[in-house]
Every structure is written in structure tokens, then in C-alpha cells.
Design a protein around this motif. Sequence first.
Motif, PDB file in Angstrom:
ATOM      1  N   ARG A 193       0.829  -1.209   0.000  1.00  0.00           N
ATOM      2  CA  ARG A 193       0.000   0.000   0.000  1.00  0.00           C
ATOM      3  C   ARG A 193       0.863   1.259   0.000  1.00  0.00           C
ATOM      4  N   ILE A 194       1.971   1.216   0.717  1.00  0.00           N
ATOM      5  CA  ILE A 194       2.899   2.347   0.715  1.00  0.00           C
ATOM      6  C   ILE A 194       3.545   2.486  -0.660  1.00  0.00           C
ATOM      7  N   LEU A 195       3.945   1.356  -1.233  1.00  0.00           N
ATOM      8  CA  LEU A 195       4.648   1.383  -2.515  1.00  0.00           C
ATOM      9  C   LEU A 195       3.769   1.932  -3.630  1.00  0.00           C
ATOM     10  N   MET A 196       2.496   1.542  -3.667  1.00  0.00           N
ATOM     11  CA  MET A 196       1.660   2.006  -4.770  1.00  0.00           C
ATOM     12  C   MET A 196       1.486   3.529  -4.732  1.00  0.00           C
ATOM     13  N   ILE A 197       1.432   4.118  -3.536  1.00  0.00           N
ATOM     14  CA  ILE A 197       1.299   5.577  -3.431  1.00  0.00           C
ATOM     15  C   ILE A 197       2.608   6.262  -3.813  1.00  0.00           C
ATOM     16  N   ALA A 198       3.740   5.755  -3.325  1.00  0.00           N
ATOM     17  CA  ALA A 198       5.037   6.324  -3.699  1.00  0.00           C
ATOM     18  C   ALA A 198       5.257   6.216  -5.202  1.00  0.00           C
ATOM     19  N   ASP A 199       4.859   5.092  -5.781  1.00  0.00           N
ATOM     20  CA  ASP A 199       5.045   4.843  -7.210  1.00  0.00           C
ATOM     21  C   ASP A 199       4.241   5.825  -8.051  1.00  0.00           C
ATOM     22  N   VAL A 200       2.960   5.986  -7.736  1.00  0.00           N
ATOM     23  CA  VAL A 200       2.103   6.860  -8.540  1.00  0.00           C
ATOM     24  C   VAL A 200       2.484   8.324  -8.333  1.00  0.00           C
ATOM     25  N   TYR A 201       2.788   8.710  -7.086  1.00  0.00           N
ATOM     26  CA  TYR A 201       3.209  10.096  -6.825  1.00  0.00           C
ATOM     27  C   TYR A 201       4.466  10.425  -7.620  1.00  0.00           C
ATOM     28  N   SER A 202       5.427   9.524  -7.601  1.00  0.00           N
ATOM     29  CA  SER A 202       6.660   9.744  -8.365  1.00  0.00           C
ATOM     30  C   SER A 202       6.364   9.852  -9.855  1.00  0.00           C
ATOM     31  N   PRO A 222       2.468  19.473 -10.445  1.00  0.00           N
ATOM     32  CA  PRO A 222       2.876  19.976  -9.129  1.00  0.00           C
ATOM     33  C   PRO A 222       2.485  18.979  -8.044  1.00  0.00           C
ATOM     34  N   ALA A 223       3.250  18.957  -6.968  1.00  0.00           N
ATOM     35  CA  ALA A 223       3.018  17.981  -5.901  1.00  0.00           C
ATOM     36  C   ALA A 223       1.587  18.039  -5.375  1.00  0.00           C
ATOM     37  N   GLU A 224       1.069  19.263  -5.156  1.00  0.00           N
ATOM     38  CA  GLU A 224      -0.273  19.380  -4.580  1.00  0.00           C
ATOM     39  C   GLU A 224      -1.347  18.839  -5.526  1.00  0.00           C
ATOM     40  N   GLU A 225      -1.120  18.956  -6.845  1.00  0.00           N
ATOM     41  CA  GLU A 225      -2.087  18.415  -7.802  1.00  0.00           C
ATOM     42  C   GLU A 225      -2.001  16.889  -7.853  1.00  0.00           C
ATOM     43  N   ALA A 226      -0.793  16.365  -7.751  1.00  0.00           N
ATOM     44  CA  ALA A 226      -0.624  14.909  -7.728  1.00  0.00           C
ATOM     45  C   ALA A 226      -1.319  14.315  -6.502  1.00  0.00           C
ATOM     46  N   LEU A 227      -1.170  14.974  -5.362  1.00  0.00           N
ATOM     47  CA  LEU A 227      -1.824  14.495  -4.139  1.00  0.00           C
ATOM     48  C   LEU A 227      -3.344  14.619  -4.237  1.00  0.00           C
ATOM     49  N   GLN A 230      -6.283   5.199   2.241  1.00  0.00           N
ATOM     50  CA  GLN A 230      -6.410   6.609   2.598  1.00  0.00           C
ATOM     51  C   GLN A 230      -5.584   6.995   3.819  1.00  0.00           C
ATOM     52  N   GLU A 231      -5.393   6.086   4.769  1.00  0.00           N
ATOM     53  CA  GLU A 231      -4.558   6.398   5.925  1.00  0.00           C
ATOM     54  C   GLU A 231      -3.100   6.529   5.513  1.00  0.00           C
ATOM     55  N   VAL A 232      -2.651   5.664   4.615  1.00  0.00           N
ATOM     56  CA  VAL A 232      -1.283   5.769   4.098  1.00  0.00           C
ATOM     57  C   VAL A 232      -1.109   7.090   3.358  1.00  0.00           C
ATOM     58  N   LEU A 233      -2.113   7.474   2.571  1.00  0.00           N
ATOM     59  CA  LEU A 233      -2.032   8.731   1.835  1.00  0.00           C
ATOM     60  C   LEU A 233      -1.961   9.921   2.788  1.00  0.00           C
ATOM     61  N   LYS A 234      -2.743   9.897   3.869  1.00  0.00           N
ATOM     62  CA  LYS A 234      -2.675  10.976   4.858  1.00  0.00           C
ATOM     63  C   LYS A 234      -1.281  11.073   5.467  1.00  0.00           C
ATOM     64  N   GLN A 235      -0.710   9.933   5.807  1.00  0.00           N
ATOM     65  CA  GLN A 235       0.634   9.932   6.382  1.00  0.00           C
ATOM     66  C   GLN A 235       1.658  10.452   5.379  1.00  0.00           C
ATOM     67  N   PHE A 236       1.435  10.163   4.102  1.00  0.00           N
ATOM     68  CA  PHE A 236       2.336  10.657   3.057  1.00  0.00           C
ATOM     69  C   PHE A 236       2.263  12.179   2.965  1.00  0.00           C
ATOM     70  N   MET A 237       1.051  12.729   3.046  1.00  0.00           N
ATOM     71  CA  MET A 237       0.899  14.189   3.033  1.00  0.00           C
ATOM     72  C   MET A 237       1.585  14.813   4.238  1.00  0.00           C
ATOM     73  N   HIS A 238       1.432  14.187   5.400  1.00  0.00           N
ATOM     74  CA  HIS A 238       2.100  14.708   6.592  1.00  0.00           C
ATOM     75  C   HIS A 238       3.619  14.650   6.433  1.00  0.00           C
ATOM     76  N   LEU A 239       4.116  13.591   5.826  1.00  0.00           N
ATOM     77  CA  LEU A 239       5.556  13.451   5.599  1.00  0.00           C
ATOM     78  C   LEU A 239       6.094  14.622   4.786  1.00  0.00           C
ATOM     79  N   LEU A 240       5.381  14.968   3.730  1.00  0.00           N
ATOM     80  CA  LEU A 240       5.806  16.065   2.857  1.00  0.00           C
ATOM     81  C   LEU A 240       5.415  17.432   3.411  1.00  0.00           C
ATOM     82  N   HIS A 241       4.371  17.459   4.227  1.00  0.00           N
ATOM     83  CA  HIS A 241       3.690  18.694   4.658  1.00  0.00           C
ATOM     84  C   HIS A 241       3.174  19.468   3.443  1.00  0.00           C
ATOM     85  N   ILE A 242       2.611  18.700   2.492  1.00  0.00           N
ATOM     86  CA  ILE A 242       1.958  19.266   1.305  1.00  0.00           C
ATOM     87  C   ILE A 242       0.547  18.679   1.253  1.00  0.00           C
ATOM     88  N   TYR A 243      -0.442  19.575   1.082  1.00  0.00           N
ATOM     89  CA  TYR A 243      -1.837  19.160   1.115  1.00  0.00           C
ATOM     90  C   TYR A 243      -2.582  19.835  -0.034  1.00  0.00           C
TER      91      TYR A 243
END
Length: 585
Positions: free
Chosen positions: A247-256, A269-274, A286-299
Motif C-alpha cells: 500500500r505504501i509502494l503504490m502511493i510512492a510509485d504513482v506520486y513519483s 505539481p506535488a499538490e495536484e498529484a496528491l 487513505q490512511e497511508v495517503l494521509k501519512q504521506f501528506m504529513h511526511l511532505l507537509h503538502i496538502y
Amino acid sequence: MRKTSLELLQPGIILAEDIYADQTLIVKKGTLTDSYLVEKLKKRGVTQVLALHPASELKPALMTLIQSIPSEGNTHYEQTIQDLFFGSLLKITDDKRYGISLNLNESIYLLLTYFTEIMKIDSIYSKMLQLKNNDINTFLHSVDVFILFTLLAKKMNLPDLEQQSKSALVHDIGKADLPGMLLLKQDKLTKLEFDIIKTHPLLGYDYLKGHPETAGYAELAKVHHERMDGSGYPDGLLADDLSLAARILMIADVYSALTLKRMYRAPLPAEEALATLSRDAHLYDQEVLKQFMHLLHIYPAGTEVVLTNGWTCAVKGHTPNFPYLLSLENLESGELFPIPPDLSLKVENILDWSGAEKSVSKKIRWEHFISELVSGNKEMAFTHFEALADGMRVEDIYRLILCKAAMELAQSYKDRFLSRTSLHIADDILCHILNKKRECYSSMISNRLKVMTVFIESETFHFPCMMFNDFFTANGWETVKHLGSEPQEIVDLAEKRKLKYICFTVTNKYSLATVTALADALKAINPNVILMIFKEFYTTEPIEKGAADFLASSPEMAVQRLSLLENPDFWQRHFSEKFTAADGE
């Protein structure tokens, strides 16, 4: 940070110091520059300011850190791997994509250790270099996913972090064995091309499983394109079958994939990708995605958040080049304010992202597209077409946009809601779109099949024949276009070019009579030629195939019928799968 002349100061830069004139504070630290502010500073005699630059504060800090890491004691092999890591790191990392996620010293040493250890495995090193030589962008994407995955997995306390992080680095290793021309194709993939690309998870899995020292890294390579709702590949796994690592990998993969520059599109742009990831809630955890946003501090804009001081706010915008510095609205007081550059105030929790800005709906976009076709506005019609086509396979674009639009317009004409003149105008714009996109949509995989498409002089609508011809090209056929209705001329050309398939389009009763007579004449001259009549959109006349071998009501049917004649087993498998648009990478 460095001193910058006011002559070079661009809008959207953050001032990194308080600015005084005659011992009076005139601008506070953390202020965003604009043209008005620059003029104000010039009038007060300010010539230079200390600023955070859009070239990124991250890269200079990385350079300093890299230069401080000792190379003594490294073998030549280890130093080569270390240089490869740092070279890749400098190409992909910046504040715009990584936000605040990189704790430089701690994170870089951990990442370097993992990268070096797995790349010292000969079977990994050789295959990853093969991938790099075939497609540098896919290699950099792999490193990028490895970094993002490791940072997020560490934040979420993923068990067996080292093993899983190394697995993330080689998640796309199967692409090393794909045709380079497909990896480097700058335009949309056809369905057949995409089917080949979709083999890479299993290719990677088999390669890693085939070496005892890498077998433990195989599982993530296999599942990184699976999705929570079962719509992924290769196995269509559901959420219950997907590990936290997957679940972590699929979000990192698509965001990248969305935020790095690719051969076929500019980065988001990062905010549009998120925002894209948050809208596809059925696909990602969705919980993994929230943690990813917190990691970047981009929403995404529109997200409701709670700050560290307890305020409930809505994200209104992002500082250019530093999207982790949010512009916020206090939902209680209505006050607008920015996150300070020193991050003394941050987002602590996400309340709701259902208000995240959404793109124009497909339905509204479609209505605009049809309206612009009828009104004759080529540029706006093309703009709406590009938006509708985003993320779709080539065959789907023909079937679900171009063919559908022509059929919808034809029905309006038959129902007398649309004049013949307006239909001609729309036909002309659809031809304009085909002409602009033809080269982009051609298949890079030839199936060595040939077909002649014949355009009858009495045809006044050009789009049906053009689309019919181009759809064959998109499926790897070589097409020979012929204008005219002289039977012997057509047969001679077919024999000269070694063609056994000849196809016609019919859009009016005059060309219908001509095609019927022509089919009889062609069969009389050469009974072995295979004829197909493409009953297109604009005719209301009933069609009988007569001497022709087939009738086709769509380009898709035409390609299927003739392809199945050539290789029934292969094409039966190919066409049995539903044509769907794909997400992600």
C-alpha cells in the motif's frame, strides 16, 4: 540562502530576514515577494535581500552533505555505486516534490546504506544498469520511489524496513527486459503496447525469484500495480490481500510517476498529484495517503486541517517552489495567513479532503467539446479533447471520444437538431484533431498486416475514412490510402502492394450505390480479395454487404474481424479483454 540583487528578485520568493530602512522595520522575515514589494524596496534604497531561492534550498544542502561524506575505505565498486546514488539523488530531489520529508543527515546515510548494499548484489547491479541504459527516466523513477517509500515506511514504523526498502528500489526491474522503444515512446501507448508494458511486474518477479540472493525482494515487484478495489494487475488483488508495504509502494510509485518529468508528459505539481490520489479513494489506502501528506507537509487546496496551535483551517494555496509553506484560511475567524518559513506552525491533522479542488467533470468537459465542434472553434475543441484523452489508451481515445463524438453528432443530424452545415464543420474539426495526433497515436509494434482504405469521390465527410484508416495504424497495420472508384486501378494497386484486404466507408446514399457496384466489380476481377464496408455514422440508409465479405459498424470491429482472420488464437486473447483506461505508471 544567499544575497540576491533586487534586479534579479522574482515574485514568490520568501524573504529570509527582516528588512530595515533607517532603523525602521519595513518588511518582516517570511514575506513573499511580489512586483509591488520589489518597487517598495527599491524606493527605500534596498539593493540586496537574503532570500530562499526557487532553485531549492535542498540541493545546496545536499551538495554540502555529499561533499562531507568520506570516501576513504570504499572499494572502487562501492564508490561507483555511491556516486550513482548521489548523482541520481541530485537529479530528482527538490523542495517542490519532497517538501520537508528529508532529514538530511539521518535519512541520507540510511538511504545510502540500503542502496549500496543491494546494488552490491551482482544480479541486481547488472540488471539495474541495463534499465538505466535502456531508459534513464525509469531508473531515476526507481530511485525516487525507493527514497519516498523508505521515508514513508520509516514514518509508519513498517516492520522489516530494510528488506522492504530494498524491494522498493527494484520494483520496476522487470522493465529492463522490455523493448526500449516502448519505454522511450513519447506519446500514448496503444492497447497492445500497454499489454506488453503490463508484463513488467511478472518479469521482475520471475527475475528476482530466479536468484537465491534476491528472491526476498520479488513480492513487491509483483504487486506494485495492484489496487485496493481489485482493478490493478497482474492478479487483481483486493485490499485484504495487500500488505502495508504494498500500500505504501503504490502511493510512492504513482506520486513519483505524476511529479517527475516523463517522456510522454510534463510533471504535475506535488499538490495536484496528491489531489489526484485523494480523488481516487477507491484505489489507494487513505490512511497511508494521509501519512504521506504529513511526511511532505503538502496538502491539496481545499483540504481542511488542524494546526499545531489547535486552529481549524482550509488550505487555500501554496507558496511557489515551496508548496509545504501553505496559505491557509482560519475557518472560525476567516483570517488568511501563511505557514511561517521556520515551520513554527504546522499541520497536525487532516479533518477532511472532500473539498479538495476537483477538475472539471468529464460530463461537463464532454458537453463543451461537442459544443466547440459544432461552433467551429478548433483550438478550444482541441483543448477539451486533450483533457478528455488524458490517461487513456489510444484505442479508447478513438472509441470513447472521437467515434462517440461523431456518432452523437450524426444522431443529432438524423433527429434534425443539427444542420448539415454544422455537421460538416464538426467533421472538419475532427479531421483537424486526427491530423494533429496521427503520428502520436501510431503503434510502434508492427503486426506486418496491410490494408487498403478506399475513399470514394462522392464522400463529402472526410473524418470517417480518416479515423478508419488511423485506427488500423494505431493497431500496427500498414495502411495504403486510395482516392477513387475505378475497379481495375484498385485491383492493380492491391496486387502491386501485396494487399488482400480492401475497405470502404459509407456516409451517404450516393457513395453506398457506388461502393455496392464497386464491390461486385472487384470480386469479378479478383474473387480472392477480401472486402469490408465500414458503415459509418452519417448515413441513415440500410446497408447490405452484397459482394463484400464483411460489414463493420465501428473501427474496432473492423480491426478485430480482419486481425482474427490472420491469427485467430493470438487476437482472440488480445480482443477478449475489455478496453479500459489505465492509471498510474
